[in-house]
Design an enzyme around this catalytic site. Structure first.
Site, PDB file in Angstrom:
ATOM      1  N   ASP A 173     -12.201 -10.188  -0.575  1.00 25.18           N
ATOM      2  CA  ASP A 173     -13.494 -10.336   0.102  1.00 25.18           C
ATOM      3  C   ASP A 173     -14.473  -9.380  -0.574  1.00 25.18           C
ATOM      4  OD1 ASP A 173     -12.542  -7.957   1.331  1.00 25.18           O
ATOM      5  OD2 ASP A 173     -12.348  -8.882   3.306  1.00 25.18           O
ATOM      6  N   ASN A 218       2.081  -5.070  -3.179  1.00 23.65           N
ATOM      7  CA  ASN A 218       0.691  -5.436  -2.906  1.00 23.65           C
ATOM      8  C   ASN A 218      -0.136  -4.187  -2.578  1.00 23.65           C
ATOM      9  OD1 ASN A 218      -1.236  -7.646  -2.339  1.00 23.65           O
ATOM     10  ND2 ASN A 218      -1.106  -7.012  -0.196  1.00 23.65           N
ATOM     11  N   HIS A 267     -10.254  -6.081  -2.118  1.00 25.00           N
ATOM     12  CA  HIS A 267     -11.303  -5.826  -1.111  1.00 25.00           C
ATOM     13  C   HIS A 267     -12.390  -5.030  -1.837  1.00 25.00           C
ATOM     14  CE1 HIS A 267      -8.978  -7.319   2.234  1.00 25.00           C
ATOM     15  NE2 HIS A 267      -7.949  -6.567   1.876  1.00 25.00           N
ATOM     16  N   GLU A 284      -6.144 -10.832  -1.322  1.00 26.69           N
ATOM     17  CA  GLU A 284      -6.922 -10.635  -0.081  1.00 26.69           C
ATOM     18  C   GLU A 284      -8.406 -10.491  -0.388  1.00 26.69           C
ATOM     19  OE1 GLU A 284      -5.406  -7.330   2.214  1.00 26.69           O
ATOM     20  OE2 GLU A 284      -3.323  -7.859   1.819  1.00 26.69           O
ATOM     21  N   GLU A 308       0.793  -1.235   0.000  1.00 30.08           N
ATOM     22  CA  GLU A 308       0.000   0.000   0.000  1.00 30.08           C
ATOM     23  C   GLU A 308       0.828   1.289   0.000  1.00 30.08           C
ATOM     24  OE1 GLU A 308      -2.724  -0.372   3.303  1.00 30.08           O
ATOM     25  OE2 GLU A 308      -3.747  -2.071   2.415  1.00 30.08           O
TER      26      GLU A 308
HETATM   27  C1  XIL Z   1      -5.920  -6.329   8.334  1.00 25.29           C
HETATM   28  C2  XIL Z   1      -6.273  -7.518   9.205  1.00 25.29           C
HETATM   29  O1  XIL Z   1      -7.300  -8.251   8.604  1.00 25.29           O
HETATM   30  C3  XIL Z   1      -6.675  -7.060  10.563  1.00 25.29           C
HETATM   31  O2  XIL Z   1      -6.915  -8.176  11.401  1.00 25.29           O
HETATM   32  C4  XIL Z   1      -5.570  -6.184  11.141  1.00 25.29           C
HETATM   33  O3  XIL Z   1      -5.926  -5.671  12.313  1.00 25.29           O
HETATM   34  C5  XIL Z   1      -5.279  -5.009  10.205  1.00 25.29           C
HETATM   35  O4  XIL Z   1      -4.957  -5.514   8.960  1.00 25.29           O
HETATM   36  N1  XIL Z   1      -4.853  -4.679   3.662  1.00 25.29           N
HETATM   37  C6  XIL Z   1      -3.852  -5.516   4.064  1.00 25.29           C
HETATM   38  C7  XIL Z   1      -4.064  -6.390   5.221  1.00 25.29           C
HETATM   39  O5  XIL Z   1      -2.808  -5.612   3.406  1.00 25.29           O
HETATM   40  O6  XIL Z   1      -2.890  -6.633   5.936  1.00 25.29           O
HETATM   41  C8  XIL Z   1      -5.128  -5.840   6.145  1.00 25.29           C
HETATM   42  O7  XIL Z   1      -5.375  -6.800   7.135  1.00 25.29           O
HETATM   43  C9  XIL Z   1      -6.377  -5.507   5.380  1.00 25.29           C
HETATM   44  C10 XIL Z   1      -6.110  -4.474   4.329  1.00 25.29           C
END
Ligand code: XIL
Length: 352
Positions: free
Chosen positions: A270, A202, A238, A268, A160
């Protein structure tokens, strides 16, 4: 004698039925398991895991082993948990996940070496010079990747780093103190420690063609041109049912990255449903379409070898905490039962 014979025949019949059912059951199981199907299609299928839940919840463990060939520690490999005090590393929770994965023949995605969140207080509150922070960065990468050398084949090195609007780099402690070179430094340090590991940038919101994905593209193109060791781009994915990513635009983005020689992975995924409208069934159906489409893009792209979700079931999803409202973004529900999204992934993986 007759009675004995009849008994024998009945026993044989009963055994045949038992074995028949068991055989049918096992073939059904083999067919309805995401990881076997994904393997046949040449990709890995993964999920984020939490060590705490892994320890305590049998149904979670069962799903994890049955359906996933890859795991990403959801929290345990971030900077704060791994180095809670300067030069004191705590690998216990992360090691637990790696051991579990090994036992069940699963790959591990290392996540993540450089991020602006989940940093320890000693780091964010310290008054560092540029050189000091570079040393901290290098030491962290060296220790963590050294610890897992040979066990973790793919790392999210930088997470990020592009700003929300896609116009600049995100304003983080790394950028402020080191300058934009922190990104290439991280990749170079990582490659030095483990030349075999595949190294990823990422991010979220860069799935489709658009401002942010253009910025990510420009960033990795520049790194590539200057021979910085980077292998791929992780698409966090996401997303939600309200404005789902457009299949063609995501495919075009994957394709232009392929032309740069970059791998892509969905890292990741969802799909939130609280942003949509309609009955719960309509929302879950819309959600299943988003999963189906994105899996389809990955299967059709030449450079997409991995597809990971951000959690096993809705019960432990990070999203309700993050959004501060209920949601159900994953493919298994609160009770680990399959949702339409699971069926959609099965279908698309089976389709040749
Ligand atoms: C999130 C986790 O799901 C949480 O449990 C934690 O508190 C914070 O991070 N992008 C990412 C992940 O790269 O590492 C994040 O994960 C969600 C957004």
């Amino acid at each position: 004698m007759n009675k004995i014979r009849r008994f024998g025949v009945l026993m044989l019949l009963a055994l045949a039925v038992i074995f028949g059912v068991a055989f049918y059951g096992s073939t059904q199981l083999a067919n309805n398991n995401l990881r076997a199907l994904a393997k046949q299609r040449g990709i890995s299928i993964g999920t984020a895991v939490q060590m705490q839940v892994l320890r305590n919840d049998q149904s979670y463990r069962d799903l994890l082993v049955r359906h996933f060939s890859k795991v990403t520690p959801e929290y345990e490999m971030k900077f704060g948990p791994l180095q809670p005090e300067r030069d004191r590393f705590d690998f216990s929770a992360a090691d637990g996940i790696v051991a579990f994965a090994k036992e069940h023949d699963q790959e591990v995605r290392g996540h993540t070496l450089v991020w602006h969140e989940s940093l320890p207080n000693w780091l964010t509150e310290g008054k560092w010079t540029r050189d000091e922070l570079i040393t901290i960065l290098q030491q962290h990468i060296k220790t963590v990747m050294g610890h897992y050398r040979g066990q973790i084949g793919v790392w999210d090195v930088v997470n990020e780093a592009v700003a929300e609007d896609g116009n600049s780099l995100r304003d983080t402690v790394w950028l402020q103190k080191i300058g934009k070179e922190y990104i290439e430094m991280a990749f170079r340090f990582a490659h030095e420690v483990d030349p075999q590991a595949r190294l990823f940038y990422n991010d979220y919101g860069g799935e489709e063609l658009g401002k942010k994905s253009n910025a990510i593209y420009a960033l990795v193109k520049d790194l590539r041109q200057r021979n910085v060791p980077i292998d791929g781009v992780g698409m966090q994915m996401h997303v939600g049912i309200k404005n789902p990513p457009n299949l063609e635009k995501v495919a075009a983005n994957f394709k232009r990255l392929n032309q740069l020689g970059m791998e892509v992975q969905v890292t990741e995924m969802d799909v939130k449903i609280s942003d949509g409208s309609g009955t719960i069934m309509q929302r879950l159906t819309a959600q299943s379409e988003v999963y189906r489409n994105m899996m389809q893009v990955c299967l059709s792209a030449q450079n997409c070898q991995g597809f990971s979700l951000w959690g096993v079931n809705d019960r432990y999803s990070w999203l309700p905490r993050f959004l501060k409202k209920p949601d159900a973004p994953l493919i298994f529900d609160e009770l680990s039962r399959p949702k339409p999204a699971y069926e959609a992934l099965l279908e698309v993986l089976k389709k040749s």
